[in-house]
Design a protein around this motif. Structure first.
Motif, PDB file in Angstrom:
ATOM      1  N   HIS A   1       4.188  -6.435  -1.556  1.00 55.87           N
ATOM      2  CA  HIS A   1       4.438  -7.444  -2.590  1.00 55.87           C
ATOM      3  C   HIS A   1       4.106  -8.812  -2.018  1.00 55.87           C
ATOM      4  O   HIS A   1       4.632  -9.210  -0.968  1.00 55.87           O
ATOM      5  CB  HIS A   1       5.912  -7.375  -3.006  1.00 55.87           C
TER       6      HIS A   1
ATOM      7  N   MET B   1       3.880 -16.816  -9.045  1.00 52.78           N
ATOM      8  CA  MET B   1       4.880 -17.778  -9.497  1.00 52.78           C
ATOM      9  C   MET B   1       4.194 -19.135  -9.544  1.00 52.78           C
ATOM     10  O   MET B   1       4.468 -20.040  -8.730  1.00 52.78           O
ATOM     11  CB  MET B   1       6.094 -17.772  -8.544  1.00 52.78           C
TER      12      MET B   1
ATOM     13  N   HIS C   1       2.382 -11.254  -7.041  1.00 50.95           N
ATOM     14  CA  HIS C   1       3.356 -11.871  -7.965  1.00 50.95           C
ATOM     15  C   HIS C   1       3.065 -13.357  -8.036  1.00 50.95           C
ATOM     16  O   HIS C   1       3.304 -14.082  -7.074  1.00 50.95           O
ATOM     17  CB  HIS C   1       4.771 -11.598  -7.423  1.00 50.95           C
TER      18      HIS C   1
ATOM     19  N   ASP D   1      13.005  -7.525  -8.498  1.00 56.12           N
ATOM     20  CA  ASP D   1      12.550  -8.483  -7.491  1.00 56.12           C
ATOM     21  C   ASP D   1      13.626  -9.522  -7.179  1.00 56.12           C
ATOM     22  O   ASP D   1      13.900 -10.416  -7.968  1.00 56.12           O
ATOM     23  CB  ASP D   1      11.273  -9.181  -8.012  1.00 56.12           C
TER      24      ASP D   1
ATOM     25  N   ASP E   1       4.062 -12.781  -2.630  1.00 56.29           N
ATOM     26  CA  ASP E   1       4.698 -13.815  -3.454  1.00 56.29           C
ATOM     27  C   ASP E   1       3.932 -15.126  -3.390  1.00 56.29           C
ATOM     28  O   ASP E   1       4.037 -15.883  -2.422  1.00 56.29           O
ATOM     29  CB  ASP E   1       6.131 -14.047  -2.978  1.00 56.29           C
TER      30      ASP E   1
HETATM   31 ZN    ZN Z   1       8.225 -11.542  -5.870  1.00 58.11          ZN
END
Ligand code: ZN
Ligand code: DX5
Length: 232
Positions: free
Chosen positions: A37, A72, A70, A176, A39
């Motif tokens: 994963h 953001m 992911h 998450d 980020d």
């Molecule tokens: Zn994440």
């Protein structure tokens, strides 16, 4: 990527050694990680900045399995192609990051990646009601995004609601934030199948001594599988 609902553990490299991302990905995969994963944070959508497509491209050769990106960031659309070219298997955008979620999801699939949507704690399950056929994953945030090591916010009600909405579609429910052997059973029992964990996986280990990574992954997986009735 084939689909099944078996429990998958996705360590977040936000908790890894930032001076050794490639080696950390290889080490944690060798210790049993199912996905990696990644980020991505822009300092605008969330109050932190991490890394971008160049880091994803750099770590791609060190990841045998799924690179789960992911985002953001806001806006996300201008950067989707860059993360796809960097080798992302899954690109997840936040429902809150812009006004045209349906278009973003279509763009991700158009790039040949699996499409995910992330929901912050305050965002209701209904936010994905009209894109269930455009997605491959829903990421349920159980912390307010931006940092690792935060306390788990209980979203089991939302997970159950999403599991009902999904029906038999091939859509993963990913959790998450704040996932540990203590919180994993709660969300697994509610219907989640992918568990992101940063601090709970990387704690106590290093590239030089990765065995704790394996112990931590096994502890989270066993706790989740026990809650779903899957024999360990
Ligand atoms: Zn994440
Ligand atoms: C937070 C990130 C999470 C976080 C998880 O914004 O999306 O993936 O890194 O870290 P832990 O498992 O330590 O809460």
């Amino acid at each position: 990527m084939s689909f099944d609902r078996s429990i998958k553990i996705a360590p977040s490299i936000l908790a890894a050694d930032f001076a050794a991302f490639g080696a950390e990905c290889a080490a944690v995969e060798a210790q049993g990680a199912d996905w990696i994963h990644v980020d991505v944070m822009d300092g605008h959508f969330v109050p932190n900045i991490t890394f971008g497509p160049a880091t994803c491209a750099a770590i791609r050769p060190h990841i045998r399995g799924v690179m789960d990106v992911h985002l953001m960031i806001a806006p996300a659309d201008p950067y989707l192609a860059g993360f796809a070219q960097a080798g992302a298997d899954i690109i997840t955008v936040h429902a809150e990051a812009g006004p045209h979620l349906h278009r973003s999801l279509q763009a991700i699939r158009g790039l040949g990646c699996k499409a995910g949507v992330a929901l912050n704690p305050a965002t209701p399950a209904s936010a994905v009601a009209h894109v269930l056929d455009e997605i491959d994953l829903i990421c349920v945030m159980t912390v307010n995004p931006g940092f690792g090591g935060q306390s788990f916010i209980d979203m089991t009600g939302k997970v159950r609601e999403l599991r009902q909405m999904i029906g038999n579609r091939a859509v993963h429910i990913e959790i998450d934030g704040g996932v540990t052997p203590e919180t994993a059973p709660l969300v697994a029992a509610a219907g989640a199948d992918v568990l992101v964990a940063g601090s709970a996986v990387f704690k106590g280990g290093s590239v030089a001594d990765p065995a704790p990574y394996g112990e931590n992954i096994r502890a989270i997986r066993a706790a989740a599988e026990k809650a779903t009735g899957v024999m360990a």
